[in-house]
Design an enzyme around this catalytic site. Structure first.
Site, PDB file in Angstrom:
ATOM      1  N   SER A 112      18.159 -69.818  34.789  1.00 24.38           N
ATOM      2  CA  SER A 112      17.402 -69.985  36.027  1.00 24.38           C
ATOM      3  C   SER A 112      16.047 -69.293  35.917  1.00 24.38           C
ATOM      4  O   SER A 112      15.231 -69.666  35.074  1.00 24.38           O
ATOM      5  CB  SER A 112      18.222 -69.458  37.216  1.00 24.38           C
ATOM      6  OG  SER A 112      17.635 -69.852  38.438  1.00 24.38           O
ATOM      7  N   GLU A 214      16.757 -78.353  33.806  1.00 23.04           N
ATOM      8  CA  GLU A 214      17.762 -78.333  34.875  1.00 23.04           C
ATOM      9  C   GLU A 214      17.125 -77.721  36.111  1.00 23.04           C
ATOM     10  O   GLU A 214      16.108 -77.028  36.030  1.00 23.04           O
ATOM     11  CB  GLU A 214      19.005 -77.547  34.439  1.00 23.04           C
ATOM     12  CG  GLU A 214      18.784 -76.063  34.181  1.00 23.04           C
ATOM     13  CD  GLU A 214      18.867 -75.200  35.431  1.00 23.04           C
ATOM     14  OE1 GLU A 214      19.580 -75.568  36.392  1.00 23.04           O
ATOM     15  OE2 GLU A 214      18.203 -74.145  35.446  1.00 23.04           O
ATOM     16  N   HIS A 284      23.128 -74.685  37.092  1.00 25.58           N
ATOM     17  CA  HIS A 284      23.565 -73.893  38.239  1.00 25.58           C
ATOM     18  C   HIS A 284      24.957 -74.266  38.732  1.00 25.58           C
ATOM     19  O   HIS A 284      25.430 -73.702  39.717  1.00 25.58           O
ATOM     20  CB  HIS A 284      22.562 -74.043  39.383  1.00 25.58           C
ATOM     21  CG  HIS A 284      21.293 -73.280  39.183  1.00 25.58           C
ATOM     22  ND1 HIS A 284      20.310 -73.702  38.313  1.00 25.58           N
ATOM     23  CD2 HIS A 284      20.840 -72.124  39.736  1.00 25.58           C
ATOM     24  CE1 HIS A 284      19.304 -72.842  38.349  1.00 25.58           C
ATOM     25  NE2 HIS A 284      19.599 -71.872  39.206  1.00 25.58           N
TER      26      HIS A 284
END
Length: 312
Positions: A112, A214, A284
């Site tokens: 992330s 992503e 995630h």
């Protein structure tokens, strides 16, 4: 690329918070979990002191960078595990000691907001890193067998070994948007973070590489905007292939709920002449597989298969 030494029972893991803070309860629970797994745990100062800047920073930029610098410098620490992402890694990039890190390679795990750190550790320090589960975000909330085993397999790759990335059995298999074969070093991570890095010294170099992307809880128009920005910045033109995550919580419900994420991805990558794979469960979502960033990635776009190889 330098592949870090394996993590053994009894080794010390450094617990770091390069972005968002965590509560005392979650900090202690995360440390206890790692200790039950057979490791010693040491914490960076930001976690020890529970620094919390208005709920979204685990300390000022220099303090968060110093924690990482100290962990890489400490010969007793064999791995650095991040507690969570969120926001804030961009602040610390100019304060990291890249020469020190290069001379003291070790395991680094996160994803992330930690995309920025993967990029610099790969490109500037020549270190393989692991796009994998974080202690508070993933391990505390049910560290399932798939996620645990995927991280272990990635961290324990042998020289020359090629490992296939497989999705969890309960999830759909890796899918194909554009067929073809490709091979190159894997780079990338969170799409919005990569867009934010354009024009900085830590912008990913995608030339001849496999670009992994992503994101989470974005609208389809924003995903479209991000991808267009990468194209306009020249980051797609010379990539060897594209690998996409599940884009958890991303949809078009705000505008036209009948237009699905899958339809959008097919539409958006229809004219690409390089292989594009999607539904790769290293994002995630849960369970979460681990991608060894900086290793050689081989895409089989005919059969929807994805492989990673540690260099000899």
């Amino acid at each position: 690329m330098v592949f870090p030494e394996k993590l053994k029972p009894g080794d010390t893991i450094g617990l770091a918070a390069p972005a968002f803070p965590v509560s005392e309860e979650k900090r202690d629970a995360g440390a206890a979990l790692l200790e039950r797994m057979g490791y010693h745990v040491t914490m960076g100062a930001c976690l020890k002191e529970l620094y919390d800047f208005h709920g979204y920073l685990a300390g000022d930029a220099k303090k968060r960078a110093e924690d990482l610098n100290r962990m890489f410098a400490d010969p007793e620490i064999k791995a650095v595990f991040c507690v969570r992402g969120g926001y804030g890694s961009a602040h610390i990039m100019k304060y990291l000691d890249y020469d020190l890190i290069r001379k003291n390679p070790k395991i680094f795990v996160g994803y992330s907001d930690l995309t920025n750190l993967h990029t610099v550790l790969n490109q500037i320090c020549g270190l393989v890193t692991f796009h994998g589960p974080m202690v508070v975000s993933n391990m505390l909330a049910g560290y399932d067998d798939y996620s645990r085993e995927s991280l272990r397999r990635a961290m324990e790759m042998e020289p020359g070994q090629e490992v296939e990335f497989l999705n969890p059995p309960e999830k759909p298999a890796v899918g194909v948007l554009r067929k073809g074969q490709a091979r190159g070093q894997i780079t990338g991570g969170n799409l919005s973070l990569i867009v934010g890095s354009i024009g900085t010294f830590y912008q990913p170099d995608t030339r001849g590489k496999i670009l992994f992307l992503e994101d989470i809880e974005e609208t389809i128009p924003r995903l479209d905007m991000y991808i267009t920005h990468l194209e306009d910045a020249g980051m797609m033109e010379y990539a060897a292939g594209i690998v996409l995550g599940n884009f958890e919580g991303c949809d078009n419900s705000r505008y036209d709920g009948s237009y699905s994420l899958e339809e959008f991805l097919h539409d958006r990558f229809r004219d690409y002449r390089i292989p594009v794979l999607y539904r790769v469960c290293s994002d995630h979502g849960k369970p979460m597989g681990t991608i060894p960033m900086g290793t050689v990635c081989r895409m089989d776009g005919e059969n929807g298969r994805l492989f990673f190889q540690r260099e000899l």
